[in-house]
Design a protein around this motif. Structure first.
Motif, short mmCIF file in Angstrom:
data_model
loop_
_atom_site.label_atom_id
_atom_site.label_comp_id
_atom_site.label_asym_id
_atom_site.label_seq_id
_atom_site.Cartn_x
_atom_site.Cartn_y
_atom_site.Cartn_z
N PRO A 44 -5.32 6.19 -10.79
CA PRO A 44 -6.52 5.50 -11.26
C PRO A 44 -6.14 4.13 -11.83
O PRO A 44 -5.05 3.95 -12.38
CB PRO A 44 -7.08 6.41 -12.34
CG PRO A 44 -5.99 7.37 -12.68
CD PRO A 44 -5.03 7.39 -11.55
N THR A 45 -7.04 3.18 -11.68
CA THR A 45 -6.80 1.84 -12.23
C THR A 45 -7.78 1.60 -13.38
O THR A 45 -8.83 2.25 -13.47
CB THR A 45 -6.99 0.75 -11.16
OG1 THR A 45 -8.31 0.84 -10.63
CG2 THR A 45 -5.99 0.92 -10.04
N THR A 46 -7.41 0.68 -14.24
CA THR A 46 -8.27 0.34 -15.37
C THR A 46 -8.49 -1.16 -15.40
O THR A 46 -7.69 -1.94 -14.87
CB THR A 46 -7.63 0.79 -16.71
OG1 THR A 46 -6.35 0.19 -16.83
CG2 THR A 46 -7.50 2.30 -16.78
N ASP A 47 -9.57 -1.56 -16.07
CA ASP A 47 -9.83 -2.99 -16.23
C ASP A 47 -9.08 -3.50 -17.46
O ASP A 47 -8.33 -2.75 -18.09
CB ASP A 47 -11.33 -3.28 -16.29
CG ASP A 47 -12.02 -2.65 -17.50
OD1 ASP A 47 -11.32 -2.23 -18.46
OD2 ASP A 47 -13.26 -2.59 -17.50
N ARG A 51 -10.85 0.43 -19.45
CA ARG A 51 -11.85 1.34 -18.89
C ARG A 51 -11.47 1.67 -17.44
O ARG A 51 -10.99 0.80 -16.71
CB ARG A 51 -13.23 0.71 -18.92
CG ARG A 51 -13.75 0.47 -20.34
CD ARG A 51 -15.13 -0.16 -20.28
NE ARG A 51 -15.06 -1.44 -19.58
CZ ARG A 51 -15.26 -2.63 -20.15
NH1 ARG A 51 -15.56 -2.71 -21.42
NH2 ARG A 51 -15.18 -3.74 -19.45
N PRO A 52 -11.67 2.91 -17.02
CA PRO A 52 -11.34 3.27 -15.63
C PRO A 52 -12.21 2.52 -14.64
O PRO A 52 -13.39 2.31 -14.87
CB PRO A 52 -11.60 4.77 -15.56
CG PRO A 52 -12.27 5.17 -16.81
CD PRO A 52 -12.21 4.02 -17.78
N ARG A 53 -11.60 2.10 -13.55
CA ARG A 53 -12.32 1.44 -12.46
C ARG A 53 -12.58 2.46 -11.36
O ARG A 53 -11.77 3.36 -11.15
CB ARG A 53 -11.49 0.32 -11.87
CG ARG A 53 -11.27 -0.83 -12.79
CD ARG A 53 -10.46 -1.87 -12.07
NE ARG A 53 -10.89 -3.18 -12.52
CZ ARG A 53 -10.37 -4.28 -12.10
NH1 ARG A 53 -9.42 -4.28 -11.21
NH2 ARG A 53 -10.80 -5.43 -12.57
N PRO A 54 -13.67 2.29 -10.64
CA PRO A 54 -13.91 3.19 -9.51
C PRO A 54 -12.90 2.92 -8.40
O PRO A 54 -12.33 1.83 -8.30
CB PRO A 54 -15.33 2.86 -9.05
CG PRO A 54 -15.59 1.49 -9.59
CD PRO A 54 -14.74 1.32 -10.82
N SER A 55 -12.67 3.92 -7.58
CA SER A 55 -11.78 3.74 -6.44
C SER A 55 -12.41 2.74 -5.48
O SER A 55 -13.63 2.66 -5.36
CB SER A 55 -11.60 5.07 -5.70
OG SER A 55 -10.99 5.99 -6.54
N PRO A 56 -11.59 1.97 -4.77
CA PRO A 56 -12.16 1.04 -3.80
C PRO A 56 -12.84 1.81 -2.67
O PRO A 56 -12.42 2.92 -2.33
CB PRO A 56 -10.95 0.26 -3.29
CG PRO A 56 -9.75 0.99 -3.73
CD PRO A 56 -10.15 1.90 -4.85
N PRO A 57 -13.89 1.26 -2.10
CA PRO A 57 -14.58 1.96 -1.01
C PRO A 57 -13.73 1.97 0.25
O PRO A 57 -12.81 1.18 0.41
CB PRO A 57 -15.85 1.13 -0.82
CG PRO A 57 -15.48 -0.23 -1.30
CD PRO A 57 -14.48 -0.02 -2.41
N GLY A 58 -14.09 2.86 1.13
CA GLY A 58 -13.42 2.90 2.43
C GLY A 58 -12.22 3.81 2.45
O GLY A 58 -12.03 4.64 1.58
#
Length: 94
Positions: A44-47, A51-58
Motif C-alpha cells: 500500500p502507498t500513502t500520501d 493517509r493510504p492511497r487507493p491502488s492505481p486502476p487497471g
C-alpha cells in the motif's frame, strides 16, 4: 502441472511487474480446480500526510490452464471474481 510450473510459464511470457523502487514485485499463485491464477502484489502507498492511497486502476491477473498451459489475462479483480470470470469465458471441454 504444479504452481511453480505455472509461475514459470507466466514469467517466460509476460513482463515482470516492478515496484516503485525498481525491484521485482512479489508474484503469487492461487490454485483452483482447472487452473492457476498468477498475480503480482504491491505494498500500500500513502500520501504526504500518511493517509493510504487507493491502488492505481487497471492491471490484470493471468490464469494458466492446468490441462494445456494456455494463458489468459483477466481483469485485476479479487481472486474469486477473476476465477468466476475465467470459468464463464473458458469452460473446460466436457
Amino acid at each position: 502441472m504444479t504452481s511453480e510450473q505455472a509461475l514459470e510459464i507466466v514469467r517466460s511470457r509476460y513482463a515482470q511487474p516492478m515496484l516503485p523502487d525498481g525491484t521485482p514485485a512479489p508474484m503469487h499463485v492461487h490454485e483452483f480446480d482447472i487452473g492457476y491464477l498468477v498475480y503480482a502484489t504491491f505494498p500500500p502507498t500513502t500520501d504526504a500526510a500518511g493517509r493510504p492511497r487507493p491502488s492505481p486502476p487497471g492491471g490484470s491477473k493471468i490464469v494458466v490452464a492446468k490441462d494445456s498451459g494456455e494463458t489468459v489475462t483477466v481483469p485485476n479483480y479479487p481472486n474469486d471474481k477473476a476465477i468466476a470470470l475465467y470459468r464463464r469465458q473458458h469452460q473446460p471441454d466436457a
